[in-house]
Design a protein around this motif. Structure first.
Motif, mmCIF file in Angstrom:
data_model
loop_
_atom_site.group_PDB
_atom_site.id
_atom_site.type_symbol
_atom_site.label_atom_id
_atom_site.label_comp_id
_atom_site.label_asym_id
_atom_site.label_seq_id
_atom_site.Cartn_x
_atom_site.Cartn_y
_atom_site.Cartn_z
ATOM 1 N N UNK A 56 0.835 -1.205 0.000
ATOM 2 C CA UNK A 56 0.000 0.000 0.000
ATOM 3 C C UNK A 56 0.868 1.253 0.000
ATOM 4 N N UNK A 57 1.839 1.314 0.917
ATOM 5 C CA UNK A 57 2.691 2.499 0.983
ATOM 6 C C UNK A 57 3.602 2.595 -0.246
ATOM 7 N N UNK A 58 3.972 1.434 -0.818
ATOM 8 C CA UNK A 58 4.787 1.451 -2.028
ATOM 9 C C UNK A 58 4.050 2.051 -3.213
ATOM 10 N N UNK A 59 2.798 1.650 -3.424
ATOM 11 C CA UNK A 59 2.012 2.224 -4.511
ATOM 12 C C UNK A 59 1.675 3.682 -4.241
ATOM 13 N N UNK A 60 1.392 4.010 -2.972
ATOM 14 C CA UNK A 60 1.138 5.410 -2.628
ATOM 15 C C UNK A 60 2.385 6.254 -2.846
ATOM 16 N N UNK A 61 3.553 5.673 -2.550
ATOM 17 C CA UNK A 61 4.823 6.358 -2.728
ATOM 18 C C UNK A 61 4.984 6.824 -4.161
ATOM 19 N N UNK A 183 -3.853 11.578 6.234
ATOM 20 C CA UNK A 183 -2.934 10.844 5.373
ATOM 21 C C UNK A 183 -3.532 9.519 4.910
ATOM 22 N N UNK A 184 -4.309 8.849 5.738
ATOM 23 C CA UNK A 184 -4.917 7.585 5.313
ATOM 24 C C UNK A 184 -5.813 7.788 4.099
ATOM 25 N N UNK A 185 -6.620 8.855 4.124
ATOM 26 C CA UNK A 185 -7.473 9.150 2.973
ATOM 27 C C UNK A 185 -6.626 9.423 1.742
ATOM 28 N N UNK A 186 -5.527 10.171 1.933
ATOM 29 C CA UNK A 186 -4.636 10.471 0.809
ATOM 30 C C UNK A 186 -4.012 9.198 0.257
ATOM 31 N N UNK A 187 -3.506 8.337 1.138
ATOM 32 C CA UNK A 187 -2.794 7.139 0.689
ATOM 33 C C UNK A 187 -3.729 6.156 -0.009
ATOM 34 N N UNK A 188 -4.883 5.876 0.577
ATOM 35 C CA UNK A 188 -5.787 4.921 -0.065
ATOM 36 C C UNK A 188 -6.322 5.461 -1.386
ATOM 37 N N UNK A 191 -3.526 4.918 -3.941
ATOM 38 C CA UNK A 191 -3.492 3.550 -4.467
ATOM 39 C C UNK A 191 -4.556 3.383 -5.555
ATOM 40 N N UNK A 192 -5.769 3.852 -5.271
ATOM 41 C CA UNK A 192 -6.831 3.813 -6.277
ATOM 42 C C UNK A 192 -6.420 4.598 -7.516
ATOM 43 N N UNK A 193 -5.873 5.790 -7.283
ATOM 44 C CA UNK A 193 -5.514 6.663 -8.396
ATOM 45 C C UNK A 193 -4.433 6.043 -9.275
ATOM 46 N N UNK A 194 -3.523 5.285 -8.682
ATOM 47 C CA UNK A 194 -2.479 4.635 -9.475
ATOM 48 C C UNK A 194 -3.100 3.731 -10.537
ATOM 49 N N UNK A 195 -4.059 2.897 -10.122
ATOM 50 C CA UNK A 195 -4.673 1.969 -11.066
ATOM 51 C C UNK A 195 -5.553 2.700 -12.086
ATOM 52 N N UNK A 196 -6.217 3.770 -11.650
ATOM 53 C CA UNK A 196 -7.036 4.545 -12.585
ATOM 54 C C UNK A 196 -6.160 5.220 -13.639
ATOM 55 N N UNK A 275 4.604 5.805 6.954
ATOM 56 C CA UNK A 275 3.297 5.306 7.403
ATOM 57 C C UNK A 275 3.234 3.790 7.429
ATOM 58 N N UNK A 276 4.324 3.115 7.075
ATOM 59 C CA UNK A 276 4.356 1.647 7.010
ATOM 60 C C UNK A 276 4.297 1.027 8.401
#
Length: 564
Positions: A56-61, A183-188, A191-196, A275-276
């Motif tokens: 999760x943190x890797x994709x958010x990164x 930050x949780x809202x931003x990170x999750x 992750x969604x935004x990466x795939x979109x 955040x990991x």
């Protein structure tokens, strides 16, 4: 100045496209509402309670960096400079990301700090801490303005609203979910935004390649300018006519100073890894992010190259004409308008909106953490209850969003926003990296050297920018005959060198701290076992930060060799 409307073109979206975009916004806000329920302390709000897994943190990164500038700026670079733009990824990102995971994250995570400026305070005291925290806060407000400006541009092109109305609407969406869930809202959402984003840009790239006749078709159509399809020496990209000096500028200015300065000390990125849920996860986060980072050029730069071939106005601009009012920043939008049918256009628009929100949200969430912890709690109001600082963070989010609306006006004056962004990195990241790396590996460096080096390095970068031909817009003087992104490479190099010289000089006249106080802050004074994962020798290679990084390094070397 931000114009009231942009009538260059409109994206021909229909009801189906609008529905896709609307559903995406509902999901984004829903994630903010859900994340709000998990926020009970300031650590939850600012660092997700340090509870997230590495994937999760890797994709958010990587998604935090895959913002407006990455999509629009790199496609603009592709259209203008060609394949040499890959240096921002394969030279100017991946090596530093791997270094962060292997070498530096144990210091950040193991020291228990809540931000990069707080690490600077522990190493150098309040002088360097205050300079770093203030410069970082200013940088995030300026960069958030870039993301917001491009986000508003999409809304303007989609709906035809005046740009100032689009700015307000775009700012409201990002403000809502960051204020709710932190930050949780931003990170999750990241992750969604990466795939979109991938779902939006991959089909666009495939269709564009098909239309131009594949890679061979690109080669045939840009044959008069071979450098457009060769990564070295990159003289068009740097604006440095001498090939040897151009290579030095890319390797030292971009590959070392700007790259390591950004990826290893920029709290926007480091915050995601922090955040990991464990040291191992924190180390793997940037390494995991490095793998998709290697392949993003194929869905960002390649479409930009193709746009400059098949879009007549862009081709005219590249040939020296006025382009009929279009800018290189429009490359991705023009390609979408020309190639995508309805439905796919809606996904692509959602992807662009996702990228812009990811970038702005990353800037804002890092800003509110530094303002709350490093400035407000440290220097203004100390020793208050935890909920007070969470409230300060939410208010900081609102203030930052309002200021970003203003700084978007600065961004609107640049035809290629990568020029502007790289100048900012030279100002804020390059001197910080010099101070940081000296302090981590040189125990003798003193607190006075920490803040004086930062100030001197920043001043050097600003001076070079104003003396260059166009690095800082109309304010530049042209005394130094280098412009574009090459000017930012020179400015970053100057910042690094001046910072090191001043730091060494000041250290020779000032008293260092006791070695016992530097344990966990200086590499040579930190027990090696505290920098390694306890089960490093027994876990699978893909769970080992060092082995995973080695695979990443081999892959990026192969990619560099393929496009020499």
């Amino acid at each position: 100045m931000i114009h009231t409307a942009d009538t260059t073109f409109r994206l021909d979206a229909d009801v189906f496209d609008y529905t896709i975009v609307a559903l995406y916004f509902v999901v984004v806000l829903g994630i903010g509402v859900i994340a709000r329920r998990r926020v009970s302390t300031s650590m939850d709000y600012f660092l997700s309670g340090r509870s997230l897994p590495a994937w999760v943190t890797g994709l958010a990164f990587i998604s935090a960096n895959l913002g407006a500038v990455e999509i629009m700026g790199m496609s603009a670079n592709g259209a203008q400079f060609g394949i040499a733009t890959v240096h921002y990824f394969w030279i100017g990102a991946v090596p530093a990301m791997l270094f962060l995971g292997v070498v530096m994250m144990p210091f950040y995570y193991g020291s228990g700090v809540r931000s990069v400026p707080e690490f600077m305070r522990k190493r150098f005291g309040t002088g360097a801490h205050l300079v770093n925290a203030l410069s970082f806060a200013v940088a995030q407000l300026l960069i958030a303005g870039i993301n917001l400006y491009l986000l508003a541009t999409i809304v303007n092109r989609l709906l035809g609203w005046p740009l100032w109305v689009s700015l307000l609407a775009a700012a409201f969406i990002v403000l809502s979910y960051i204020t709710l869930g932190g930050l949780s809202a931003a990170i999750y959402n990241e992750v969604l935004q990466f795939f979109v984003i991938v779902a939006a840009l991959l089909p666009l790239t495939i269709i564009a390649l098909h239309k131009v006749g594949g890679w061979q078709g690109i080669k045939d159509k840009v044959k008069p300018n071979h450098e457009q399809l060769s990564s070295w020496p990159g003289t068009d990209l740097t604006g440095i006519a001498n090939p040897t000096l151009s290579v030095i500028g890319i390797v030292f200015g971009l590959g070392f100073v700007l790259s390591f300065g950004y990826w290893t000390t920029n709290f926007v990125e480091v915050q995601r890894a922090m955040a990991s849920d464990s040291l191992s996860s924190a180390r793997r986060a940037p390494i995991i992010g490095a793998f998709p980072k290697m392949f993003i050029p194929f869905i960002v730069i390649v479409p930009g190259i193709i746009a400059a071939i098949i879009i007549p106005k862009l081709a005219d601009l590249k040939a020296g004409g006025d382009g009929g009012g279009v800018k290189y920043n429009d490359a991705m939008l023009l390609l979408m308008k020309d190639l995508l049918p309805n439905g796919m256009l809606g996904v692509a628009i959602a992807g662009l909106l996702a990228s812009f929100m990811a970038g702005m949200a990353a800037n804002i969430s890092a800003f509110n953490t530094v303002l709350s912890y490093d400035l407000w709690q440290q220097y203004v109001v100390k020793d208050r209850e935890d909920s007070y600082y969470t409230l300060v963070g939410r208010l900081a989010t609102i203030v930052a969003t309002v200021i970003a609306i203003g700084t978007a006006g600065i961004a609107s004056n640049y035809s290629n926003l990568m020029n502007y962004l790289q100048v900012l990195f030279g100002f804020f990241n390059a001197p910080l990296f010099a101070t940081f790396i000296l302090g981590m590996f040189w125990k003798r460096m003193t607190a006075s050297a920490g803040w004086t080096g930062l100030v001197a390095g920043t001043a050097a970068a600003v001076a070079v920018a104003f003396l260059s031909e166009d690095a800082f817009g109309s304010a530049s003087t042209g005394v130094l005959h280098v412009g574009g992104q090459g000017a930012s490479f020179v400015a970053a190099g100057a910042a690094f060198v001046v910072d090191v010289i001043v730091s060494v000089a000041v250290t020779s006249f000032t008293q260092p701290r006791a070695e016992a106080d530097l344990k966990g802050l200086v590499y040579s004074l930190t027990p090696k076992e505290s920098l390694l994962d306890p089960h490093e020798g027994t876990i699978s290679w893909w769970q080992s930060p060092t082995k995973l990084a080695a695979v990443g390094l081999v892959l990026v070397i192969i990619l560099n060799l393929m496009f020499l």
